[in-house]
Design a protein around this motif. Sequence first.
Motif, PDB file in Angstrom:
ATOM      1  N   LEU A   1      67.141  12.970  70.917  1.00  0.00           N
ATOM      2  CA  LEU A   1      67.684  12.782  72.260  1.00  0.00           C
ATOM      3  C   LEU A   1      68.434  11.458  72.262  1.00  0.00           C
ATOM      4  O   LEU A   1      67.828  10.398  72.077  1.00  0.00           O
ATOM      5  CB  LEU A   1      66.545  12.776  73.277  1.00  0.00           C
TER       6      LEU A   1
ATOM      7  N   ILE B   1      70.520   8.654  74.152  1.00  0.00           N
ATOM      8  CA  ILE B   1      70.807   8.080  75.463  1.00  0.00           C
ATOM      9  C   ILE B   1      72.106   7.309  75.308  1.00  0.00           C
ATOM     10  O   ILE B   1      72.173   6.307  74.586  1.00  0.00           O
ATOM     11  CB  ILE B   1      69.667   7.148  75.943  1.00  0.00           C
TER      12      ILE B   1
ATOM     13  N   ALA C   1      65.916   4.651  76.970  1.00  0.00           N
ATOM     14  CA  ALA C   1      65.465   5.197  75.687  1.00  0.00           C
ATOM     15  C   ALA C   1      64.031   4.781  75.393  1.00  0.00           C
ATOM     16  O   ALA C   1      63.219   5.603  74.959  1.00  0.00           O
ATOM     17  CB  ALA C   1      66.405   4.750  74.562  1.00  0.00           C
TER      18      ALA C   1
ATOM     19  N   LEU D   1      61.683   6.763  77.673  1.00  0.00           N
ATOM     20  CA  LEU D   1      61.576   8.155  77.240  1.00  0.00           C
ATOM     21  C   LEU D   1      60.781   8.285  75.942  1.00  0.00           C
ATOM     22  O   LEU D   1      59.977   9.211  75.797  1.00  0.00           O
ATOM     23  CB  LEU D   1      62.960   8.774  77.069  1.00  0.00           C
ATOM     24  N   ALA D   2      60.979   7.367  75.012  1.00  0.00           N
ATOM     25  CA  ALA D   2      60.221   7.407  73.762  1.00  0.00           C
ATOM     26  C   ALA D   2      58.722   7.268  74.046  1.00  0.00           C
ATOM     27  O   ALA D   2      57.908   7.991  73.462  1.00  0.00           O
ATOM     28  CB  ALA D   2      60.700   6.302  72.814  1.00  0.00           C
TER      29      ALA D   2
ATOM     30  N   TRP E   1      57.732   9.852  71.076  1.00  0.00           N
ATOM     31  CA  TRP E   1      58.695   9.978  69.979  1.00  0.00           C
ATOM     32  C   TRP E   1      59.063   8.602  69.440  1.00  0.00           C
ATOM     33  O   TRP E   1      58.885   7.582  70.095  1.00  0.00           O
ATOM     34  CB  TRP E   1      59.967  10.672  70.460  1.00  0.00           C
TER      35      TRP E   1
ATOM     36  N   LEU F   1      61.587   5.572  68.487  1.00  0.00           N
ATOM     37  CA  LEU F   1      62.731   4.960  69.173  1.00  0.00           C
ATOM     38  C   LEU F   1      63.663   4.360  68.133  1.00  0.00           C
ATOM     39  O   LEU F   1      63.230   3.616  67.255  1.00  0.00           O
ATOM     40  CB  LEU F   1      62.245   3.871  70.133  1.00  0.00           C
TER      41      LEU F   1
ATOM     42  N   SER G   1      62.952  11.924  67.874  1.00  0.00           N
ATOM     43  CA  SER G   1      63.318  10.543  68.180  1.00  0.00           C
ATOM     44  C   SER G   1      64.231  10.469  69.392  1.00  0.00           C
ATOM     45  O   SER G   1      64.932  11.421  69.733  1.00  0.00           O
ATOM     46  CB  SER G   1      63.991   9.882  66.975  1.00  0.00           C
ATOM     47  N   VAL G   2      64.189   9.309  70.026  1.00  0.00           N
ATOM     48  CA  VAL G   2      65.090   8.959  71.118  1.00  0.00           C
ATOM     49  C   VAL G   2      65.972   7.834  70.585  1.00  0.00           C
ATOM     50  O   VAL G   2      65.473   6.864  70.007  1.00  0.00           O
ATOM     51  CB  VAL G   2      64.332   8.485  72.378  1.00  0.00           C
TER      52      VAL G   2
END
Length: 170
Positions: free
Chosen positions: A5, A7, A19, A22-23, A28, A30, A74-75
């Motif tokens: 994903l 950002i 990011a 969200l991670a 997930w 980063l 991963s983000v």
Amino acid sequence: MREVLVIAGVAGCGKSTVAAALARELGWALIEGDDHHDEASVARMRDGTGLTDVDRTPWLGRIATTIRGIDGSSVVACSALAHRHREVLRSSARNVSFVQLSLSTTEATRRLAARRGHFARSSLVASQFRDLEPLRPDESGVIVDATESIDTIVASVVADRIRRADRLAR
């Protein structure tokens, strides 16, 4: 299934903050795109000079290599301003989607002018918006209002992922 994903957006839109949030939310890895700039590019931005594709190409390649090296999802915080930049990142994994954070030139300038300890200067805003291409319909992603709260943005992105997964399952 492994997901990536990204950002994306102009300097000052909150890529790194979103990011990281969200991670944490997704559990997930980063990847911070700023950590992959070479010294010459950082110096240019610190001096207020925008990057060109000649500067960005090796940087995007380093980010794509880092994505390939992560086993799980991963983000990634990365400007990915243009479609061609997003294509480099898309080539790094099978399931790459984008969240493009959107805000006005005025707000981006205000945020960068107030930010301390970062190499990006408010004088970069004009070149960032000049190079910005909104996500295209054929790109997997969503455009989100960067002036919303971090919690609202994270909830919106998570909800979008769920909707997309439901569509793919049908």
